[in-house]
Design a protein around this motif. Structure first.
Motif, PDB file in Angstrom:
ATOM      1  N   MET A   9     -12.985  -3.705  -1.732  1.00  0.00           N
ATOM      2  CA  MET A   9     -11.691  -3.173  -2.595  1.00  0.00           C
ATOM      3  C   MET A   9     -10.715  -3.635  -1.686  1.00  0.00           C
ATOM      4  O   MET A   9     -10.716  -3.577  -0.519  1.00  0.00           O
ATOM      5  CB  MET A   9     -11.892  -1.807  -2.826  1.00  0.00           C
ATOM      6  CG  MET A   9     -13.096  -1.567  -3.700  1.00  0.00           C
ATOM      7  SD  MET A   9     -12.650  -2.065  -5.348  1.00  0.00           S
ATOM      8  CE  MET A   9     -14.004  -1.526  -6.194  1.00  0.00           C
ATOM      9  N   CYS A  13      -7.627   1.189  -1.754  1.00  0.00           N
ATOM     10  CA  CYS A  13      -8.581   1.719  -2.430  1.00  0.00           C
ATOM     11  C   CYS A  13      -9.832   1.845  -1.755  1.00  0.00           C
ATOM     12  O   CYS A  13     -11.098   1.606  -2.436  1.00  0.00           O
ATOM     13  CB  CYS A  13      -8.915   0.614  -3.812  1.00  0.00           C
ATOM     14  SG  CYS A  13      -9.547   1.474  -5.219  1.00  0.00           S
ATOM     15  N   ARG A  14      -9.518   2.714  -0.866  1.00  0.00           N
ATOM     16  CA  ARG A  14     -10.788   2.846   0.235  1.00  0.00           C
ATOM     17  C   ARG A  14     -11.337   4.255  -0.301  1.00  0.00           C
ATOM     18  O   ARG A  14     -12.575   4.672  -0.111  1.00  0.00           O
ATOM     19  CB  ARG A  14     -10.473   2.826   1.377  1.00  0.00           C
ATOM     20  CG  ARG A  14      -9.791   1.585   2.113  1.00  0.00           C
ATOM     21  CD  ARG A  14     -10.953   0.970   2.864  1.00  0.00           C
ATOM     22  NE  ARG A  14     -10.261  -0.136   3.547  1.00  0.00           N
ATOM     23  CZ  ARG A  14     -10.797  -1.336   3.344  1.00  0.00           C
ATOM     24  NH1 ARG A  14     -11.944  -1.360   2.599  1.00  0.00           N
ATOM     25  NH2 ARG A  14     -10.288  -2.437   3.902  1.00  0.00           N
ATOM     26  N   ASP A  16     -13.292   6.935  -2.540  1.00  0.00           N
ATOM     27  CA  ASP A  16     -14.233   6.905  -3.514  1.00  0.00           C
ATOM     28  C   ASP A  16     -13.789   7.313  -5.014  1.00  0.00           C
ATOM     29  O   ASP A  16     -14.319   6.618  -5.815  1.00  0.00           O
ATOM     30  CB  ASP A  16     -15.568   7.946  -3.308  1.00  0.00           C
ATOM     31  CG  ASP A  16     -16.622   7.389  -2.158  1.00  0.00           C
ATOM     32  OD1 ASP A  16     -16.470   6.269  -1.628  1.00  0.00           O
ATOM     33  OD2 ASP A  16     -16.873   8.344  -1.464  1.00  0.00           O
ATOM     34  N   ARG A  19     -11.806   4.093  -6.069  1.00  0.00           N
ATOM     35  CA  ARG A  19     -12.887   3.065  -6.316  1.00  0.00           C
ATOM     36  C   ARG A  19     -13.576   3.164  -7.634  1.00  0.00           C
ATOM     37  O   ARG A  19     -13.710   2.300  -8.518  1.00  0.00           O
ATOM     38  CB  ARG A  19     -13.928   3.039  -5.302  1.00  0.00           C
ATOM     39  CG  ARG A  19     -14.481   1.642  -5.002  1.00  0.00           C
ATOM     40  CD  ARG A  19     -15.390   1.597  -3.452  1.00  0.00           C
ATOM     41  NE  ARG A  19     -15.734   2.745  -2.733  1.00  0.00           N
ATOM     42  CZ  ARG A  19     -15.169   3.036  -1.795  1.00  0.00           C
ATOM     43  NH1 ARG A  19     -14.123   2.356  -1.479  1.00  0.00           N
ATOM     44  NH2 ARG A  19     -15.559   4.210  -1.147  1.00  0.00           N
TER      45      ARG A  19
END
Length: 125
Positions: A9, A13-14, A16, A19
């Motif tokens: 990602m 966008c780390r 959760d 994501r």
């Protein structure tokens, strides 16, 4: 083999939750009908029947679902006019308009690399 969950990602966008949102949005945006509906609304506000005429082959049920999904995500606005019978019009929201640049980027990528993809698939010499 790479799965959607193992795809890297972007650094933004780390989280959760983001994501998961990204996967859902990619599923919505990558749907067979979504981009055709967005393209139909580029020129402005349209009634349901006008959108359906512009998106060849889409069923009433699928257009309803697609517009609801886009409205839920804030990409399409829905305006009901107090008339008999009620008149409902749909338009891209400002957020919906921001989707046009990435889609244009994807279209340019396909123009540049599409023939390579077709060759890799064995569809072209």
């Amino acid at each position: 083999m790479t799965t959607p969950d193992s795809v890297a990602m972007p650094s933004t966008c780390r989280d959760d939750e983001l994501r998961q949102l990204m996967r859902g949005l990619l599923s919505t945006i990558g749907d067979k009908w979504t981009l055709a509906v967005v393209a139909a609304l580029v020129d402005g506000e349209l009634r349901f029947s006008e959108v359906q005429r512009r998106v060849a082959g889409i069923s009433h049920r699928m257009l309803t679902k697609t517009l609801r999904d886009l409205e839920r995500d804030g990409l399409v606005g829905r305006r009901v006019h107090a008339e008999v019978p009620p008149r409902v019009e749909y338009t891209l929201t400002p957020l919906g308009h921001t989707l046009l640049a990435p889609v244009d980027g994807l279209a340019r990528w396909v123009e540049e690399y599409g023939h390579t993809v077709l060759r890799n698939r064995g569809d072209r010499p």
